[in-house]
Design a protein around this motif. Structure first.
Motif, PDB file in Angstrom:
ATOM      1  N   ILE A 177      71.933 -75.482  31.815  1.00 22.87           N
ATOM      2  CA  ILE A 177      72.558 -76.786  31.980  1.00 22.87           C
ATOM      3  C   ILE A 177      74.075 -76.654  31.871  1.00 22.87           C
ATOM      4  CG2 ILE A 177      72.759 -79.110  30.994  1.00 22.87           C
ATOM      5  CD1 ILE A 177      69.905 -78.850  31.526  1.00 22.87           C
ATOM      6  N   ILE A 178      74.774 -77.300  32.772  1.00 22.03           N
ATOM      7  CA  ILE A 178      76.220 -77.451  32.584  1.00 22.03           C
ATOM      8  C   ILE A 178      76.460 -78.858  32.028  1.00 22.03           C
ATOM      9  CG2 ILE A 178      78.506 -77.490  33.670  1.00 22.03           C
ATOM     10  CD1 ILE A 178      77.529 -75.435  35.633  1.00 22.03           C
ATOM     11  N   ARG A 179      77.164 -78.921  30.898  1.00 21.46           N
ATOM     12  CA  ARG A 179      77.403 -80.192  30.212  1.00 21.46           C
ATOM     13  C   ARG A 179      78.883 -80.538  30.287  1.00 21.46           C
ATOM     14  NH1 ARG A 179      77.491 -79.689  24.634  1.00 21.46           N
ATOM     15  NH2 ARG A 179      76.995 -81.903  24.637  1.00 21.46           N
ATOM     16  N   GLU A 180      79.150 -81.834  30.401  1.00 19.39           N
ATOM     17  CA  GLU A 180      80.538 -82.288  30.380  1.00 19.39           C
ATOM     18  C   GLU A 180      80.944 -82.577  28.937  1.00 19.39           C
ATOM     19  OE1 GLU A 180      81.643 -85.248  33.173  1.00 19.39           O
ATOM     20  OE2 GLU A 180      81.099 -83.952  34.854  1.00 19.39           O
ATOM     21  N   ILE A 181      81.945 -81.858  28.455  1.00 13.69           N
ATOM     22  CA  ILE A 181      82.446 -82.095  27.100  1.00 13.69           C
ATOM     23  C   ILE A 181      83.938 -82.398  27.152  1.00 13.69           C
ATOM     24  CG2 ILE A 181      80.686 -80.670  25.981  1.00 13.69           C
ATOM     25  CD1 ILE A 181      82.867 -78.453  25.745  1.00 13.69           C
ATOM     26  N   ASP A 182      84.484 -82.832  26.021  1.00 13.58           N
ATOM     27  CA  ASP A 182      85.898 -83.244  26.003  1.00 13.58           C
ATOM     28  C   ASP A 182      86.834 -82.148  26.466  1.00 13.58           C
ATOM     29  OD1 ASP A 182      85.364 -85.763  25.092  1.00 13.58           O
ATOM     30  OD2 ASP A 182      85.513 -85.224  22.981  1.00 13.58           O
ATOM     31  N   GLU A 183      86.479 -80.894  26.158  1.00  9.85           N
ATOM     32  CA  GLU A 183      87.384 -79.789  26.476  1.00  9.85           C
ATOM     33  C   GLU A 183      87.223 -79.321  27.907  1.00  9.85           C
ATOM     34  OE1 GLU A 183      85.179 -79.852  24.033  1.00  9.85           O
ATOM     35  OE2 GLU A 183      86.285 -79.758  22.153  1.00  9.85           O
ATOM     36  N   GLY A 184      86.162 -79.715  28.588  1.00 11.40           N
ATOM     37  CA  GLY A 184      85.923 -79.231  29.941  1.00 11.40           C
ATOM     38  C   GLY A 184      84.430 -79.167  30.215  1.00 11.40           C
ATOM     39  N   LEU A 185      83.932 -77.957  30.480  1.00 12.66           N
ATOM     40  CA  LEU A 185      82.508 -77.803  30.770  1.00 12.66           C
ATOM     41  C   LEU A 185      81.902 -76.755  29.851  1.00 12.66           C
ATOM     42  CD1 LEU A 185      82.641 -77.694  34.684  1.00 12.66           C
ATOM     43  CD2 LEU A 185      81.959 -79.626  33.259  1.00 12.66           C
ATOM     44  N   GLU A 186      80.634 -76.965  29.517  1.00 14.62           N
ATOM     45  CA  GLU A 186      79.946 -76.005  28.662  1.00 14.62           C
ATOM     46  C   GLU A 186      78.611 -75.664  29.315  1.00 14.62           C
ATOM     47  OE1 GLU A 186      80.050 -76.470  24.200  1.00 14.62           O
ATOM     48  OE2 GLU A 186      77.947 -76.928  24.542  1.00 14.62           O
TER      49      GLU A 186
END
Ligand SMILES: Cc1cc2nc3c(=O)[nH]c(=O)nc-3n(C[C@H](O)[C@H](O)[C@H](O)COP(=O)(O)OP(=O)(O)OC[C@H]3O[C@@H](n4cnc5c(N)ncnc54)[C@H](O)[C@@H]3O)c2cc1C
Ligand SMILES: Nc1ncnc2c1ncn2[C@@H]1O[C@H](COP(=O)(O)O)[C@@H](O)[C@H]1O
Lengths: 249, 317
Positions: A155-164
């Motif tokens: 899974i690619i997740r959207e986080i505050d810093e960018g992508l995880e």
């Protein structure tokens, strides 16, 4: 693989909501209602996975008043196979939704649960995480890309810093971001076909869940209004105002 | 009553919003203890111990805490929370991901994204993209709260001397695995804490055109924001998105360029002190929240804006 998708009926995202004068909530009478937007992405993703031959059945579930059934019907029209409607009136909190979904998961035994990352009415952003805790499953929140790899999901997740990027074992709960995919529209023939697809009706009591709210809503009010601004006629005037009047540059 | 505050950090330093969360926590009760879960994070423990509002630091370290996986964090927080009345963190993607998992394990109905503490059990939170404010009272004995960082000031960071207590790590949970994080490094101020934010929307027409915005951001020492449409179109990456499903910003100056002002965008910026809108459509809803509206083509206005700023010859810090 079997996928359960949770869909919520909410005030349509285009509606400018109005707060009730008595402070008990917002006006919902004669207001356009729709599926919570990221829940459309959740259904779309499930349907795409099924079309790719990696899922065998999609079950759409909603929890809410009589009319919430429309939301399930819409999910059936875009490709879900069957529906479940847990009937409840009034406010229902994410924790109660998660407990009801847990019971449904126990019964249906899906491999994946897809949901939206956030309901645009309560803006809670809780239910998926809570469900995965109750099930003791991994959680993949704010997903903008899902790859199925054997018995795992990448899974690619959207986080505050960018992508995880994370990998979770199946079974798992996934909460979807709006950027996950482009939800399709239901075609007329599919809307007709959806009318024949079965929807099970249940109550929270049938499932043995106490859905009473734990958080009391004391009042709902309008946020403070901004005072009206002005139009400037040129960039020079704008910069002058920002410097000398607002003093922000 | 004591508050367990979950610190957000990157194992080397505190993430800035932890400071806002500490302020909020201290408004619930003055007995604030910070829980630090990470790997090789002694520097962070030291920083936390120097915060005057923090009365105690509890530190748990293990290699499986390196990447903040909620499946590993939640059981530990539940254990640590035994003697606390409230568990608090900030409502950014870290807290949003983690707190509901803790709340469910504690059988607590979480209160998300509070903007005001009325009393230890009563809070105000925005609903419907900030178009209504709800005052809510939590009846759970142990409360799980996330706070909207921009609604609370950051706390002082020096002068304190809290003790650091070690806590044993919980067993590793292996159902999920961190693979990688793509962080966009930038010398600009962070979007969430910047004093000036300049954002571009679909009106920018391309990623290359964002150069017009970057130049002004350099001049104003501003962070760069964007509408969802600009992110969806690939002009700019997702961490710049401002709005209901992006970041909330409350700068002194917010400049919206080529952004129509959909309610979902306003949800993320309408508390800004001064709002400027540059849009060629005089009817665009963004003008209804703008203190200064300029009805103009952005491709003409932005170069002029830069020129005027250059004339002022002051570099903002
Ligand atoms: C559930 C949900 C959540 C959402 N969350 C968010 C969110 O977090 N953040 C967000 O931003 N949106 C969000 N949206 C999307 C939102 O509804 C709007 O679609 C989006 O904000 C529009 O972006 P925009 O203003 O850039 O584009 P548009 O609405 O297309 O507006 C472009 C504007 O640019 C102007 N323009 C064009 N060319 C020029 C020019 N040359 N010079 C000057 N002006 C020009 C036009 O007049 C227009 O006003 C969400 C939507 C949903 C359904
Ligand atoms: N009443 C409900 N019925 C079905 N799904 C729901 C319901 N409430 C929440 N959900 C799901 O949980 C997600 C997150 O909601 P929330 O935690 O309220 O922001 C939604 O996008 C839905 O997928």
């Amino acid at each position: 693989m079997k996928i359960l998708v949770a869909v919520k009926r909410v005030i349509d995202y285009n509606v400018q909501i109005r707060v009730k004068e008595d402070g008990t909530g917002v006006v919902t009478d004669n207001v356009k209602m729709s599926t919570n937007p990221p829940d459309d992405n959740a259904i779309e993703e499930a349907v795409k996975i099924k079309e790719a031959g990696k899922a065998t059945e999609i079950v759409a579930v909603t929890i809410g008043e009589e009319k919430a059934q429309e939301t399930v019907r819409k999910a059936l029209a875009v490709g879900a196979d069957r529906g479940i409607h847990v009937k409840i009136d009034g406010i229902i909190e994410p924790l109660a939704v998660a407990k009801i979904l847990q019971k449904i998961v126990d019964k249906e035994k899906p491999d994946l649960v897809f949901m939206g990352k956030q309901a645009i009415d309560d803006d809670c952003n809780q239910t998926g995480q809570m469900l995965s805790a109750l099930l003791n499953w991994p959680q993949a929140t704010f997903a903008s890309k899902i790859d199925i790899k054997d018995n795992k999901l990448e899974i690619i997740r959207e986080i505050d810093e960018g992508l995880e990027t994370i990998e979770v074992n199946v079974p798992a709960v996934v909460t979807c971001d709006l950027r996950l995919n482009e939800p399709r529209y239901a075609s007329l023939p599919n809307i007709m076909k959806a009318k024949k697809k079965p929807i099970d009706e249940l109550s929270a009591a049938d499932l043995g869940v106490d859905a009473a709210p734990r958080v009391q809503q004391i009042k709902v009010e309008e946020p403070p209004k901004r005072k009206a601004g002005i139009k400037v006629s040129s960039v020079a005037e704008l910069v002058q105002k920002l410097k000398n009047e607002a003093k922000v540059i | 009553m004591s508050i367990l505050l979950i610190a957000e950090h990157n194992n080397k330093e505190l993430r800035p919003f932890t400071l806002n969360a500490i302020t909020a926590a201290s408004q619930i009760d003055s007995d604030v203890h910070a829980l630090l879960i990470g790997n090789n994070c002694s520097e962070v423990a030291k920083a936390l111990s120097e915060i005057p509002l923090v009365k105690k630091v509890i530190q748990a370290e293990a290699s499986h805490y390196e990447n903040f996986l909620p499946e590993n964090f939640a059981p530990l927080v539940v254990k640590a929370s035994e003697n606390y009345s409230h568990v608090v963190s900030s409502a950014n993607t870290f807290g949003k991901n983690l707190m509901p998992r803790i709340a469910a394990l504690l059988d607590t109905s979480q209160v998300s994204d509070i903007i005001k503490v009325i009393s230890p059990d009563t809070f105000i939170r925005p609903i419907y993209a900030g178009n209504a404010f709800a005052t809510v009272k939590s009846n759970d004995t142990k409360k799980c709260i996330t706070i909207r960082p921009t609604s609370f000031e950051p706390c002082e960071t020096s002068g304190g001397s809290a003790t650091v207590e070690k806590m044993d790590a919980a067993d590793e949970v292996t159902v999920s695995k961190f693979i990688k994080r793509e962080e966009v490094k930038s010398d600009r101020p962070e979007l969430g804490t910047a004093r000036v934010v300049i954002s571009g929307g679909r009106g920018m027409q391309s990623g290359d055109n964002f150069k017009l915005i970057t130049d002004i951001a350099d001049k104003l020492n501003a962070a760069i924001g964007a509408s969802r449409a600009a992110v969806d179109a690939g002009y700019i990456s997702n961490e710049h998105q401002v709005g209901q499903t992006g970041k909330v910003v409350v700068p002194d100056l917010y400049i919206a360029v080529g952004i129509s002002g959909a309610i979902q965008h306003l949800a993320g910026m309408k508390e800004s002190k001064i709002i400027v809108a540059i849009n060629k459509d005089g009817e665009a809803p963004i003008f209804s929240v703008a203190d200064y509206g300029l009805e103009a083509d952005l491709f003409e206005a932005l170069p002029q804006f830069l020129e005027e700023l250059n004339k002022l010859n002051t570099i903002q810090k």
